[in-house]
Design a protein around this motif. Structure first.
Motif, PDB file in Angstrom:
ATOM      1  N   LEU A  75       0.854  -1.186   0.000  1.00  0.00           N
ATOM      2  CA  LEU A  75       0.000   0.000   0.000  1.00  0.00           C
ATOM      3  C   LEU A  75       0.888   1.233   0.000  1.00  0.00           C
ATOM      4  CD1 LEU A  75      -2.509  -1.047   2.814  1.00  0.00           C
ATOM      5  CD2 LEU A  75      -3.064  -0.854   0.389  1.00  0.00           C
ATOM      6  N   ALA A  76       0.288   2.376  -0.284  1.00  0.00           N
ATOM      7  CA  ALA A  76       0.994   3.651  -0.187  1.00  0.00           C
ATOM      8  C   ALA A  76       0.137   4.644   0.587  1.00  0.00           C
ATOM      9  CB  ALA A  76       1.320   4.207  -1.571  1.00  0.00           C
ATOM     10  N   ILE A  77       0.791   5.429   1.429  1.00  0.00           N
ATOM     11  CA  ILE A  77       0.130   6.490   2.183  1.00  0.00           C
ATOM     12  C   ILE A  77       0.659   7.822   1.678  1.00  0.00           C
ATOM     13  CG2 ILE A  77      -0.213   7.537   4.454  1.00  0.00           C
ATOM     14  CD1 ILE A  77      -1.582   4.884   4.254  1.00  0.00           C
ATOM     15  N   LEU A  78      -0.249   8.702   1.266  1.00  0.00           N
ATOM     16  CA  LEU A  78       0.129  10.034   0.799  1.00  0.00           C
ATOM     17  C   LEU A  78      -0.181  11.033   1.912  1.00  0.00           C
ATOM     18  CD1 LEU A  78       1.315  11.068  -1.901  1.00  0.00           C
ATOM     19  CD2 LEU A  78      -0.997  11.776  -2.523  1.00  0.00           C
ATOM     20  N   THR A  79       0.867  11.663   2.446  1.00  0.00           N
ATOM     21  CA  THR A  79       0.716  12.566   3.595  1.00  0.00           C
ATOM     22  C   THR A  79       0.734  14.033   3.159  1.00  0.00           C
ATOM     23  OG1 THR A  79       3.109  12.585   3.937  1.00  0.00           O
ATOM     24  CG2 THR A  79       1.854  10.895   5.109  1.00  0.00           C
ATOM     25  N   HIS A  80       0.563  14.917   4.132  1.00  0.00           N
ATOM     26  CA  HIS A  80       0.617  16.377   3.929  1.00  0.00           C
ATOM     27  C   HIS A  80      -0.367  16.845   2.861  1.00  0.00           C
ATOM     28  CE1 HIS A  80       4.987  15.588   5.311  1.00  0.00           C
ATOM     29  NE2 HIS A  80       4.295  16.041   6.351  1.00  0.00           N
ATOM     30  N   ILE A  81      -1.537  16.196   2.798  1.00  0.00           N
ATOM     31  CA  ILE A  81      -2.504  16.535   1.758  1.00  0.00           C
ATOM     32  C   ILE A  81      -3.106  17.929   1.961  1.00  0.00           C
ATOM     33  CG2 ILE A  81      -3.089  14.143   1.240  1.00  0.00           C
ATOM     34  CD1 ILE A  81      -5.531  14.425   3.055  1.00  0.00           C
ATOM     35  N   ASP A  82      -3.142  18.396   3.210  1.00  0.00           N
ATOM     36  CA  ASP A  82      -3.695  19.726   3.484  1.00  0.00           C
ATOM     37  C   ASP A  82      -2.738  20.835   3.074  1.00  0.00           C
ATOM     38  OD1 ASP A  82      -2.112  18.595   5.555  1.00  0.00           O
ATOM     39  OD2 ASP A  82      -2.691  20.228   6.890  1.00  0.00           O
ATOM     40  N   ALA A  83      -1.466  20.487   2.851  1.00  0.00           N
ATOM     41  CA  ALA A  83      -0.466  21.496   2.504  1.00  0.00           C
ATOM     42  C   ALA A  83      -0.439  21.802   1.006  1.00  0.00           C
ATOM     43  CB  ALA A  83       0.919  21.037   2.950  1.00  0.00           C
ATOM     44  N   VAL A  84      -1.140  20.999   0.203  1.00  0.00           N
ATOM     45  CA  VAL A  84      -1.097  21.204  -1.250  1.00  0.00           C
ATOM     46  C   VAL A  84      -2.390  21.757  -1.818  1.00  0.00           C
ATOM     47  CG1 VAL A  84       0.631  19.395  -1.573  1.00  0.00           C
ATOM     48  CG2 VAL A  84      -1.793  18.816  -1.752  1.00  0.00           C
TER      49      VAL A  84
END
Length: 284
Positions: free
Chosen positions: A202-211
């Motif tokens: 699996l992959a986790i994509l973080t810092h989504i609120d920063a983009v």
């Protein structure tokens, strides 16, 4: 390389009319209770082992801490993971458990974090393969100039089923600059090693609120953001992970209270990790 930090607000970006993936917002008790009640199918498995890998700054430690916060039902004071190490020339194989209610109890789930995997020579792919097979002891410091072998202090000669990795999770920041080719190559090699062992990924994509300003304003816009979907699609094609195995999350960082919508994304990712890992472990 990792998520860049900035005091300025993230840019406003266009949204899709409807979300392209469904999340049960506002109902965290049911998925939380499912995880609290979880026990591995295989009777010899003590805990599902999740191996996290990814660039420094991607949010591996913060993700482990965020999972701890959600499962504890409160902001926890003691960090489970540290982003610093006393010896930057070595990459450490660190195991983290999550406490459960009651003295001495832990969830049947452990995280292994390979810290600093892309700095300098980094950890050898052969050593990662040994870790996937359960041959690496907790706390072992990988030596880039000397591969781990049978007879070494950090080597487990006869790993149990619980020592083996049951699911591989790549953590990557949505706010990161372009991935260096050397890092991408290392991540692909780790993925290929796991694929050879049939270990789910699996992959986790973080810092989504920063983009995306719309996500920062309302986390429920995560699956309506055109920009984030494009980021996920690009990440999927570059690393070879299917879109349905990529999960965006917001880690807890500056907050002092839990947010049920932030929790919903973390629980969604955690549930999939447990399901994938448990299904694989049951075949061993």
């Amino acid at each position: 390389m990792g998520g860049s930090s900035s005091s300025s607000a993230p840019p406003r970006r266009p949204l899709l009319t409807t979300a392209w993936r469904k999340i049960p917002w506002g109902n965290k008790q049911e998925p939380l209770q499912d995880i609290k009640n979880f026990q591995p199918q295989h009777e010899d498995i003590e805990a599902i082992r999740v191996l996290l890998h990814g660039p420094v700054g991607a949010g591996k430690s913060s993700f482990i801490n965020s999972v701890n916060n959600v499962l504890q039902g409160r902001m926890t004071h003691e960090a489970l993971a540290s982003s610093t190490t006393s010896d930057q020339s070595f990459t450490k194989y660190q195991t983290y458990k999550v406490k459960k209610e009651g003295r001495g109890n832990f969830y049947p789930l452990v995280f292994n974090d390979i810290t600093g995997m892309e700095e300098g020579p980094g950890v050898r792919t052969d050593d990662i393969k040994l870790a996937l097979k359960g041959h690496v002891k907790d706390g072992y410091k990988f030596n880039p100039s000397s591969p781990l072998s049978d007879g070494d202090h950090g080597y487990i000669s006869s790993p149990t089923i619980s020592d083996k990795v049951h699911v591989l999770v790549c953590i990557y920041s949505a706010n990161a600059s372009e991935m260096r080719s050397s890092v991408l190559q290392k991540m692909r090699e780790i993925r290929e090693a796991a694929s050879d062992l049939r270990i789910p990924q699996l992959a986790i994509l973080t810092h989504i609120d920063a983009v995306c300003g719309e996500i920062e304003t309302n986390i429920k816009n995560v699956y309506r953001s055109k920009y984030l979907k494009r980021k996920m699609t690009d990440f999927s094609s570059r690393l070879g992970i299917p879109m349905n195995c990529i999960l965006p999350v917001k880690n807890y960082s500056h907050e002092i209270q839990l947010n049920p919508d932030v929790d919903a994304l973390i629980l969604s990712a955690l549930r999939l990790m447990i399901d994938f890992g448990d299904d694989y472990a049951d075949t061993l």
